[in-house]
Enzyme design. Sequence first.
Site, short mmCIF file in Angstrom:
data_model
loop_
_atom_site.label_atom_id
_atom_site.label_comp_id
_atom_site.label_asym_id
_atom_site.label_seq_id
_atom_site.Cartn_x
_atom_site.Cartn_y
_atom_site.Cartn_z
N GLU A 1 4.73 -6.16 10.51
CA GLU A 1 4.09 -5.58 9.45
C GLU A 1 3.76 -4.12 9.08
OE1 GLU A 1 3.97 -6.49 6.36
OE2 GLU A 1 2.17 -6.41 5.17
N THR B 1 4.97 -0.96 -0.39
CA THR B 1 3.78 -0.34 0.79
C THR B 1 3.47 0.69 1.02
OG1 THR B 1 3.89 -2.69 0.83
CG2 THR B 1 1.97 -1.41 1.96
N1 HSE Z 1 -3.75 -4.59 1.93
C1 HSE Z 1 -2.13 -3.46 1.55
C2 HSE Z 1 -2.38 -2.81 0.74
C3 HSE Z 1 -1.45 -4.83 1.24
O1 HSE Z 1 -2.83 -2.87 -0.57
O2 HSE Z 1 -1.79 -1.75 1.24
C4 HSE Z 1 0.25 -4.62 0.90
O3 HSE Z 1 0.67 -5.05 2.33
#
Ligand code: HSE
Length: 318
Positions: free
Chosen positions: A137, A190
């Site tokens: 990730e 993201t």
């Molecule tokens: N918590 C993360 C965000 C989830 O909102 O950026 C997306 O991978």
Amino acid sequence: MENLTSQKKIRAFAPATVANVGCGFDVLGFAIHELGDYVTASVSETPGVRITSITGDGGRLPLEAEKNTAGLAAQSLLKEAGKTDLGVELTIEKNMPLGSGLGSSAASSVASVVAVNRLIGDPFSKSELLPFSVEGELAASGTAHADNVAAALFGGFILVKTHNPPDVLSLQTPEKLHCTIIHPKIEIQTKNSRKILRKEVPLQKAVTQWANVGSLVVGLYTDDYDLIGRSLHDEIIEPVRSMLIPGFKEMKAAALKAGALGCSISGSGPSLFALSTSEFLAREIGKKMGTVLDEVDLEFDVHVSKVNTVGAAVVSES
Ligand code: HSE
């Protein structure tokens, strides 16, 4: 014996996930059914991790293991297991859209570690697999956060207390809860949607936000659907990220008018999720949200699911 091992094929599935759940940026998440990724792992004679095929990505994901979330997660696991000399081949079947806010990279990295772990005799527990997936990730989003990977791995609702060291709490899932996902067909990375967030939060907003996280958790534990709805507010992230999603305000209003308990951005978007108390309502909510995107001529998918409380698992061994 060696021959048998080298013919072994392990296929694992990891589900798509809704991270943040409105108020819980980077700490709350839950898994859904059907959408998700399959990774098959097998032993090969050439040492190291090789990705031999990826389907369902339109040719866009890298086959180089060190650039791919599934490859990186597998490498990290093998390193910790002291098996860097082992040859492992991975095939990845993407069964969900990329850059959709549904935890696509997490699904790949989690399915990968579950498959590879089984291939080498399950030396790690599910909890111990978390850091390997977080490595994947990190490569995808530029920051290590574990809300998608933890939800994909464990299923159900999770709260990431800390990801390093891994401290993930599995929360209760109320039986009637249904989720509507609407995925407008645009992509948001993201990495980019994290860059636009402010690094500081006004105290009053923080107070409201942690009150909502606390009351959402109470709502989950007491099957208090009304309280769940009253807690699904995000004062901090949604106002910024929603600007990237065409029709956001109208879709959210349509969902609430159609009977949703609450509605917000799924992960980093562009998908939205809405929670409700029946499949019928969840489908109606999807239809109403869809009319908003029809009006602006934006293609979309709607997916209705209960919360997936199983999470990632090996689906076949041969
Ligand atoms: N918590 C993360 C965000 C989830 O909102 O950026 C997306 O991978």
